[in-house]
Scaffold this motif. Structure first.
Motif, mmCIF file in Angstrom:
data_model
loop_
_atom_site.group_PDB
_atom_site.id
_atom_site.type_symbol
_atom_site.label_atom_id
_atom_site.label_comp_id
_atom_site.label_asym_id
_atom_site.label_seq_id
_atom_site.Cartn_x
_atom_site.Cartn_y
_atom_site.Cartn_z
ATOM 1 N N ASP A 75 0.805 -1.293 -0.119
ATOM 2 C CA ASP A 75 -0.009 -0.050 0.000
ATOM 3 C C ASP A 75 0.890 1.402 -0.003
ATOM 4 N N TYR A 76 0.373 2.357 -0.362
ATOM 5 C CA TYR A 76 0.923 3.640 -0.227
ATOM 6 C C TYR A 76 0.027 4.611 0.329
ATOM 7 N N THR A 88 -11.031 12.546 8.773
ATOM 8 C CA THR A 88 -11.406 12.683 10.250
ATOM 9 C C THR A 88 -10.416 12.729 11.007
ATOM 10 N N ASN A 89 -10.368 13.534 12.252
ATOM 11 C CA ASN A 89 -9.138 13.585 13.289
ATOM 12 C C ASN A 89 -7.986 13.866 12.755
ATOM 13 N N VAL A 90 -7.785 15.097 11.829
ATOM 14 C CA VAL A 90 -6.642 15.526 11.201
ATOM 15 C C VAL A 90 -5.583 15.695 11.919
ATOM 16 N N VAL A 91 -4.288 15.315 11.549
ATOM 17 C CA VAL A 91 -3.163 15.803 12.118
ATOM 18 C C VAL A 91 -2.369 16.317 11.120
ATOM 19 N N LYS A 92 -1.518 17.497 11.566
ATOM 20 C CA LYS A 92 -0.939 18.345 10.695
ATOM 21 C C LYS A 92 0.511 18.636 11.329
ATOM 22 N N TYR A 111 -7.914 7.528 8.197
ATOM 23 C CA TYR A 111 -7.802 6.461 6.934
ATOM 24 C C TYR A 111 -6.286 6.172 7.016
ATOM 25 N N GLU A 112 -5.552 7.307 6.918
ATOM 26 C CA GLU A 112 -4.140 7.374 6.594
ATOM 27 C C GLU A 112 -3.392 6.748 7.877
ATOM 28 N N ARG A 113 -3.846 7.381 9.097
ATOM 29 C CA ARG A 113 -3.401 6.803 10.222
ATOM 30 C C ARG A 113 -3.382 5.193 10.465
ATOM 31 N N VAL A 144 1.908 9.423 14.435
ATOM 32 C CA VAL A 144 0.759 8.261 14.195
ATOM 33 C C VAL A 144 1.321 7.118 14.667
ATOM 34 N N GLU A 145 2.831 6.918 15.113
ATOM 35 C CA GLU A 145 3.420 5.779 15.689
ATOM 36 C C GLU A 145 3.670 4.757 14.373
#
Length: 183
Positions: A75-76, A88-92, A111-113, A144-145
């Motif tokens: 995946d990428y 949702t729950n955006v990290v910047k 989703y990306e997390r 996001v670990e």
């Protein structure tokens, strides 16, 4: 003015572009160049350690990440420049790049997390220069670990070619205003 170089066994003419009053950079753009994208992905994957997911920043690294994912079956994730409605729950985090006049943002959502968290992450980009974009990607992956196992690029520009923490295919010099490579 152009700079001719070999990349992944292919010859390319890179246009020289002014950067400030005293320097020029060679413009390397993979968009639309399927041959170079496929070959660079192939060569980088030969050098990559074991990984679970590829991460890149939105824009010029996308074709490379896509092709590396296609060839590897992994995946990428594309870190976006601005939040999208579906996120949702955006990290910047902020990012400075020598090819952009202002500070940009990179962000990801749940989703990306979920694709990154607890997984072995391979960070890829087309060119690493000052390392500003790379640092922002690293910050987000760490937030996001995700476990960064390698940082890769097609080209390492200027001082980035001396870095020992990245894998790249070719060094790319900086140029004076007359198109001569800087030492």
């Amino acid at each position: 003015m152009f700079y001719e170089m070999q990349i992944a066994g292919l010859t390319r003419q890179l246009p020289l572009c002014p950067l400030g009053d005293s320097m020029m950079i060679a413009g390397f753009v993979m968009f639309g160049d399927v041959e170079i994208t496929v070959k660079c992905a192939e060569e980088l994957l030969k050098r990559a350690p074991e990984f679970d997911v590829i991460v890149t920043a939105e824009s010029k690294g996308i074709p490379l990440a896509h092709e590396m994912a296609r060839q590897s079956g992994k995946d990428y994730v594309v870190l976006r420049k601005e939040p999208k409605l579906y996120m949702t729950n955006v990290v910047k985090t902020g990012v400075e790049s020598i090819t952009t006049a202002h500070i940009q943002t990179l962000c990801l959502g749940d989703y990306e997390r979920n694709m990154i968290q607890g997984r072995k992450v391979l960070i890829v980009d087309d060119v690493i220069s000052t390392g500003g974009s790379l640092l922002s990607i690293e910050k987000l992956v760490n937030k996001v670990e995700g476990e960064i196992v390698c940082k890769m690029a097609v080209l390492a520009e200027g001082d980035a070619a001396q870095r020992e923490d990245i894998i790249f295919l070719e060094p790319l010099p900086l140029f004076d205003r007359n198109g001569k490579p800087l030492e």
